[in-house]
Design an enzyme around this catalytic site. Structure first.
Site, PDB file in Angstrom:
ATOM      1  N   GLU A   1       4.898   4.803   1.000  1.00  0.00           N
ATOM      2  CA  GLU A   1       3.447   4.984   1.142  1.00  0.00           C
ATOM      3  C   GLU A   1       3.013   6.142   1.995  1.00  0.00           C
ATOM      4  O   GLU A   1       3.822   6.652   2.646  1.00  0.00           O
ATOM      5  CB  GLU A   1       3.068   3.458   1.956  1.00  0.00           C
ATOM      6  CG  GLU A   1       3.433   2.262   1.114  1.00  0.00           C
ATOM      7  CD  GLU A   1       2.127   1.675   0.249  1.00  0.00           C
ATOM      8  OE1 GLU A   1       1.009   2.069   0.680  1.00  0.00           O
ATOM      9  OE2 GLU A   1       2.243   1.199  -0.883  1.00  0.00           O
TER      10      GLU A   1
ATOM     11  N   ARG B   1     -11.645  12.317  -1.030  1.00  0.00           N
ATOM     12  CA  ARG B   1     -11.988  12.496   0.239  1.00  0.00           C
ATOM     13  C   ARG B   1     -12.939  13.603   0.295  1.00  0.00           C
ATOM     14  O   ARG B   1     -13.712  14.134   1.126  1.00  0.00           O
ATOM     15  CB  ARG B   1     -10.917  12.905   1.073  1.00  0.00           C
ATOM     16  CG  ARG B   1      -9.962  11.682   1.623  1.00  0.00           C
ATOM     17  CD  ARG B   1      -8.884  12.090   2.362  1.00  0.00           C
ATOM     18  NE  ARG B   1      -8.276  10.765   2.922  1.00  0.00           N
ATOM     19  CZ  ARG B   1      -7.077  10.332   2.026  1.00  0.00           C
ATOM     20  NH1 ARG B   1      -6.654  10.876   1.081  1.00  0.00           N
ATOM     21  NH2 ARG B   1      -6.795   9.237   2.860  1.00  0.00           N
TER      22      ARG B   1
ATOM     23  N   ALA C   1       2.652  -4.211  -8.570  1.00  0.00           N
ATOM     24  CA  ALA C   1       2.145  -3.241  -9.309  1.00  0.00           C
ATOM     25  C   ALA C   1       1.633  -3.675 -10.790  1.00  0.00           C
ATOM     26  O   ALA C   1       0.756  -4.595 -10.751  1.00  0.00           O
ATOM     27  CB  ALA C   1       3.130  -2.032  -9.490  1.00  0.00           C
TER      28      ALA C   1
ATOM     29  N   LYS D   1       1.009  -8.181   0.705  1.00  0.00           N
ATOM     30  CA  LYS D   1       1.232  -8.836  -0.502  1.00  0.00           C
ATOM     31  C   LYS D   1       1.730 -10.318  -0.468  1.00  0.00           C
ATOM     32  O   LYS D   1       1.073 -11.280  -1.330  1.00  0.00           O
ATOM     33  CB  LYS D   1       2.372  -8.079  -1.292  1.00  0.00           C
ATOM     34  CG  LYS D   1       2.150  -6.777  -1.446  1.00  0.00           C
ATOM     35  CD  LYS D   1       3.166  -5.759  -2.095  1.00  0.00           C
ATOM     36  CE  LYS D   1       2.950  -4.390  -2.539  1.00  0.00           C
ATOM     37  NZ  LYS D   1       3.854  -3.585  -2.632  1.00  0.00           N
TER      38      LYS D   1
END
Length: 319
Positions: free
Chosen positions: A200, A40, A145, A215
């Site tokens: 998250e 960022r 993952a 997903k």
């Protein structure tokens, strides 16, 4: 031969990926060369030390604090057009990253990503654009993952008809439900998951089933080549008795469902902690069962790294 890589996003997964690339920068006769990293605070581009960049980010929180390197304020599209990597790696959580992918693929640059919404929402458009420009798009780490369910579906089960997939694909809710079954409240379990870095960035994406929904949608695209016609999503907020309950994604042709289900004690989906599991029902093989860790920086980065290798081997023009 040298393959130039741009890493977009330098959080937990991005830094773990940098570590893996530093360990295995030469593999299968290819030298993996990270030429830019973006967080960022900006983009560093050029001949820099990968592990130094990792240490600066971890110690200061900003990549722009790195010493002797110029920091660029590129837009994502400018990043692709100016840096011109062979492979663009997106390990960010930017929902609109598909716009950056379109620029990259249009230039014949392959994309490797662990970012779910762009693949779930723009799969068909991105796959077609990749094909038109002799590029690739790889997204193993978007689901389970580093556990290779995408590779199994895209490569190993090509001759099978996928009847249905039942899967536990969100490690955070598995952890929370496990803690609730041990007597903790939902709020206490959420706080513990936050303290361990399991949730998250926005916990609601996990708790409300949004992460698992993305997903499931990706699994539907990969299995059937089209979007689902029917969708159902219910998170875990209303679960009171969490014993043997898991947030299960169910995928069949035309339909995806994400909701809590009570499982029998011998069900392979009754995983613990941060494990993921999937049962793929096929016409010839019967049930194919996959289990593995469903989260964590190093685990997710492992799947991303595998996709980078696949991209270099599948598209020799990269080299």
């Amino acid at each position: 031969m040298k393959v130039n890589i741009s890493i977009f996003g330098f959080g937990t997964v991005g830094r773990a990926l940098a570590e893996i690339i530093a360990e295995k920068s030469r593999i299968f006769g290819v030298e993996l060369n990270v030429i830019s990293i973006t967080d960022r605070s900006g983009t560093i581009w050029g001949d820099f030390d990968l592990l130094e960049a990792k240490e600066v980010k971890e110690s200061t929180g900003k990549l722009s604090n790195i010493g002797d390197y110029e920091v660029y304020n590129f837009s994502p599209q400018e990043l692709v057009e100016e840096v011109k990597p062979n492979i663009l790696v997106d390990v960010s959580s930017w929902d609109e990253a598909h716009e950056m992918y379109k620029v990259a693929l249009g230039e014949g640059i392959s994309v490797v990503t662990s970012n779910k919404p762009p693949i779930a929402n723009y799969y068909d458009e991105l796959m077609n654009l990749a094909k038109e420009n002799n590029a690739g798009i790889f997204f193993e780490s978007t689901v389970m993952a580093g556990t290779p369910i995408i590779g199994v579906l895209r490569e190993n089960l090509l001759g099978e008809n996928i009847k249905r997939i039942d899967a536990v694909v969100n490690a955070s809710t598995t952890f929370i439900l496990t803690k609730m079954s041990e007597g903790k409240t939902l709020d206490d379990a959420i706080e513990e998951a936050k303290s361990l870095g399991i949730l998250e960035e926005d916990p609601s994406k996990d708790i409300d089933g949004i992460d698992a929904y993305y997903k499931a949608k990706i699994l539907h695209w990969v299995s059937y080549g089209e979007p689902p016609e029917e969708e159902e999503r219910l998170g875990i907020r209303e679960v009171r008795d969490a014993r043997n309950v898991r947030l299960v994604a169910q995928v069949s042709k035309g339909k995806i469902s994400v909701k809590p289900r009570k499982l029998s004690s011998d069900n392979p989906l009754l995983v613990e902690g941060v494990q993921n599991a999937a049962v793929i029902r096929t016409n010839n093989l019967g049930e194919v069962i996959l289990k593995g860790p469903g989260g964590g920086g190093r685990v997710t980065a492992s799947g991303v790294f595998t996709d980078i290798i696949k991209a270099t081997l599948k598209f020799p023009n990269l080299r």
